[in-house]
Design a protein around this motif. Structure first.
Motif, short mmCIF file in Angstrom:
data_model
loop_
_atom_site.label_atom_id
_atom_site.label_comp_id
_atom_site.label_asym_id
_atom_site.label_seq_id
_atom_site.Cartn_x
_atom_site.Cartn_y
_atom_site.Cartn_z
N SER A 1 18.03 -7.65 8.62
CA SER A 1 17.23 -6.47 8.28
C SER A 1 15.77 -6.77 8.52
O SER A 1 15.24 -7.74 7.97
N PRO A 2 15.06 -5.98 9.35
CA PRO A 2 13.64 -6.28 9.64
C PRO A 2 12.73 -6.14 8.44
O PRO A 2 11.66 -6.68 8.41
N GLY A 3 13.16 -5.42 7.41
CA GLY A 3 12.31 -5.21 6.24
C GLY A 3 12.74 -6.02 5.05
O GLY A 3 12.47 -5.63 3.91
N ALA A 4 13.46 -7.11 5.28
CA ALA A 4 14.00 -7.90 4.18
C ALA A 4 12.89 -8.41 3.28
O ALA A 4 11.90 -8.96 3.74
N GLY A 5 13.07 -8.23 1.95
CA GLY A 5 12.11 -8.74 0.99
C GLY A 5 11.04 -7.76 0.57
O GLY A 5 10.35 -7.98 -0.42
N HIS A 6 10.87 -6.65 1.28
CA HIS A 6 9.80 -5.71 0.94
C HIS A 6 10.17 -4.84 -0.24
O HIS A 6 9.31 -4.31 -0.92
N GLY A 7 11.49 -4.64 -0.46
CA GLY A 7 11.90 -3.89 -1.66
C GLY A 7 11.53 -4.63 -2.92
O GLY A 7 11.12 -4.04 -3.92
N ILE A 8 11.67 -5.96 -2.90
CA ILE A 8 11.27 -6.78 -4.04
C ILE A 8 9.78 -6.64 -4.30
O ILE A 8 9.32 -6.57 -5.44
N ALA A 9 8.98 -6.59 -3.22
CA ALA A 9 7.54 -6.42 -3.38
C ALA A 9 7.22 -5.09 -4.06
O ALA A 9 6.32 -5.01 -4.91
N GLY A 10 7.95 -4.04 -3.71
CA GLY A 10 7.73 -2.75 -4.36
C GLY A 10 8.09 -2.78 -5.83
O GLY A 10 7.39 -2.19 -6.66
N VAL B 1 -4.47 10.21 -1.30
CA VAL B 1 -3.35 9.34 -0.96
C VAL B 1 -2.14 10.12 -0.49
O VAL B 1 -1.15 9.53 -0.08
N ARG B 2 -2.18 11.42 -0.55
CA ARG B 2 -1.05 12.22 -0.07
C ARG B 2 -1.11 12.33 1.44
O ARG B 2 -2.16 12.58 2.02
N ALA B 3 0.01 12.17 2.10
CA ALA B 3 0.08 12.38 3.53
C ALA B 3 -0.04 13.86 3.82
O ALA B 3 0.23 14.71 2.97
N GLU B 4 -0.47 14.18 5.05
CA GLU B 4 -0.66 15.57 5.40
C GLU B 4 0.64 16.36 5.34
O GLU B 4 0.65 17.54 5.00
N ASP B 5 1.73 15.70 5.66
CA ASP B 5 3.02 16.39 5.66
C ASP B 5 3.79 16.18 4.37
O ASP B 5 4.98 16.50 4.30
N TYR B 6 3.14 15.63 3.36
CA TYR B 6 3.83 15.38 2.09
C TYR B 6 3.93 16.66 1.30
O TYR B 6 2.96 17.42 1.18
N GLN B 7 5.10 16.89 0.73
CA GLN B 7 5.32 18.04 -0.13
C GLN B 7 5.84 17.55 -1.47
O GLN B 7 6.71 16.68 -1.53
N ALA B 8 5.31 18.10 -2.52
CA ALA B 8 5.74 17.70 -3.85
C ALA B 8 7.21 18.05 -4.04
O ALA B 8 7.68 19.09 -3.58
N LEU C 1 0.83 -1.21 0.00
CA LEU C 1 0.00 0.00 0.00
C LEU C 1 0.86 1.26 0.00
O LEU C 1 0.56 2.23 -0.71
N GLU C 2 1.93 1.25 0.78
CA GLU C 2 2.83 2.40 0.79
C GLU C 2 3.50 2.59 -0.57
O GLU C 2 3.67 3.73 -1.03
N GLU C 3 3.87 1.46 -1.20
CA GLU C 3 4.50 1.57 -2.51
C GLU C 3 3.52 2.09 -3.55
O GLU C 3 3.87 2.92 -4.40
N ARG C 4 2.28 1.65 -3.48
CA ARG C 4 1.28 2.15 -4.42
C ARG C 4 1.03 3.64 -4.19
O ARG C 4 0.82 4.40 -5.15
N THR C 5 1.03 4.05 -2.93
CA THR C 5 0.87 5.47 -2.65
C THR C 5 2.03 6.28 -3.21
O THR C 5 1.83 7.35 -3.80
#
Length: 417
Positions: free
Chosen positions: A373-382, A275-282, A211-215
């Motif tokens: 690495s706690p996030g191992a494999g999530h880069g592949i998902a993105g 889908v933009r976060a409140e603190d997101y800036q272009a 979901l974060e990658e799609r955002t």
């Protein structure tokens, strides 16, 4: 409290006490099965049943040899049948063991011994029955069986001293055995629950990563699509002034094009605002493309990764969405190399082929200490998410030398192979 305790006792040990509850064989992947050759593993799954059956037959043989004659046969049945029944009707087997003890203590006076009202074989059989039942039921059932066993042993206490028996032997040993079995069972159940929770957490983490990658993709494509829509609106507004005395129909058509482009741009911004976060800036700078690949490679080299870059085919301008996704895929693959293969070298191949764009990022085996690495494999998902968005294909996996390879093909509309 007393009513609740009696109700629980009735539910656990009386209601459907002889219900058919077969003992399941060893599950696939059990550590014991790994010690058995593959062709015998189907039979090895029934090892607990074979052990119980062999132990029951041993107790029956001991009882028959100890007493001999018809009495020995009866004693053998009383010692072995309850233990065999635990494989099919565990609670009923315990009641059979209790009944065998009562029958032995009341009728067969010649069976008096230091473990009276149990015979020596019946004593061991009763402990084994309670162990199996405790392993197959919850802890409360084990406590209830121990209390009723203690009541049974104390009921014969007035006569026990006359024959040199000590009922507290059964009370102590049964309590010790049930405590050990219940503790081991509780630890195994806790481990299974933790493993299940970890699996659920990993699934949720992967879903959240997607979901974060799609955002992120939506945010990046917003700038690309908004730019094109703005160009359409500006060109449609300026087009009539580039022609002297344009027809009224042409002016009206360009006006409609501009109005639709402005409306589409407004709706696009409204949808992407969700889908933009409140603190997101272009970003101030334009989104990166393959033209910025040299800068990415230079930055990675400064971080200590040796990278070799190769471009094959005739380089040409591709749609911004394709170039942006290709850049991000290469960026993520090189980041994974830095994170999971310290000290390794990497190769980046960009192939401009008819019909699309080919990417290949491969790294060698790590030469340094690989930290977890706690996030191992999530880069592949993105990466997969970006490739799927462009209707492309992606393969990834370890190489023969211990490295890792990511290969991607992104089709480009309007080009034919």
């Amino acid at each position: 409290m007393a009513r609740g305790a009696l109700s629980g006792l009735r539910h656990d040990l009386i209601t459907d006490a002889f219900a058919f509850r077969p003992m399941e064989p060893l599950r696939e992947g059990h550590p014991l099965l790994g010690l058995v050759p593959r062709r015998f593993r189907g039979y090895a799954r029934w090892l607990p049943h074979a052990v119980l059956t062999g132990f029951a037959l041993f107790l029956m043989f001991v009882s028959a040899e100890s007493y001999g004659g018809p009495g020995g046969a009866v004693m053998a049945v009383l010692a072995g049948v309850p233990l065999l029944t635990t494989m099919f009707r565990p609670i009923g087997a315990w009641w059979l063991s209790v009944g065998a003890a009562v029958l032995t203590g009341v009728i067969f006076f010649e069976s008096w011994s230091s473990t009276w009202p149990w015979t020596d074989a019946g004593f061991v059989s009763h402990l084994a029955v309670m162990s199996v039942v405790a392993a197959r039921t919850r802890t409360r059932v084990a406590a209830e069986m121990w209390l009723l066993t203690a009541v049974l042993a104390l009921s014969f206490q007035p006569l026990s001293h006359s024959y040199g028996a000590d009922p507290f032997i059964m009370i102590f040993l049964s309590g010790l055995v049930l405590f050990v079995v219940s503790t081991v069972r509780g630890l195994r159940q806790s481990r299974r629950e933790v493993a299940a929770q970890v699996a659920v957490t990993e699934v949720e983490r992967t879903r959240r990563t997607l979901l974060e990658e799609r955002t992120t993709i939506a945010r990046e494509l917003h700038d690309v699509v908004a730019h094109h829509m703005s160009v359409i609106a500006i060109q449609a507004e300026a087009a009539p002034y580039r022609v002297e005395n344009p027809p009224e129909e042409l002016t009206r058509s360009f006006s409609i094009i501009r109005e639709n482009a402005v409306v589409a741009l407004t709706e696009l911004r409204r949808v992407l605002g969700v889908v933009r976060a409140e603190d997101y800036q272009a970003p101030d700078a334009p989104q990166p493309t393959l033209a910025d690949l040299d800068r990415l490679v230079a930055n990675v080299r400064d971080a200590g990764l040796e990278v070799e870059r190769t471009v094959t085919g005739a380089a040409r301008e591709l749609p911004q969405g394709v170039e942006l996704s290709a850049y991000r895929i290469i960026q993520e693959a090189l980041s994974n190399t830095l994170r999971h293969a310290p000290g390794a070298s990497a190769k980046v191949e960009v192939s401009y082929v008819l019909g699309g764009l080919g990417l290949r990022v491969v790294n060698g085996p790590p030469r340094g200490l690989v930290k977890p690495s706690p996030g191992a494999g999530h880069g592949i998902a993105g990466m997969r998410e970006r490739v799927a968005m462009l209707s492309g294909e992606m393969t990834d996996g370890p190489t023969e030398d211990g490295g890792y390879e990511v290969a991607v093909f992104i089709p480009v509309a309007g080009e034919r192979a």
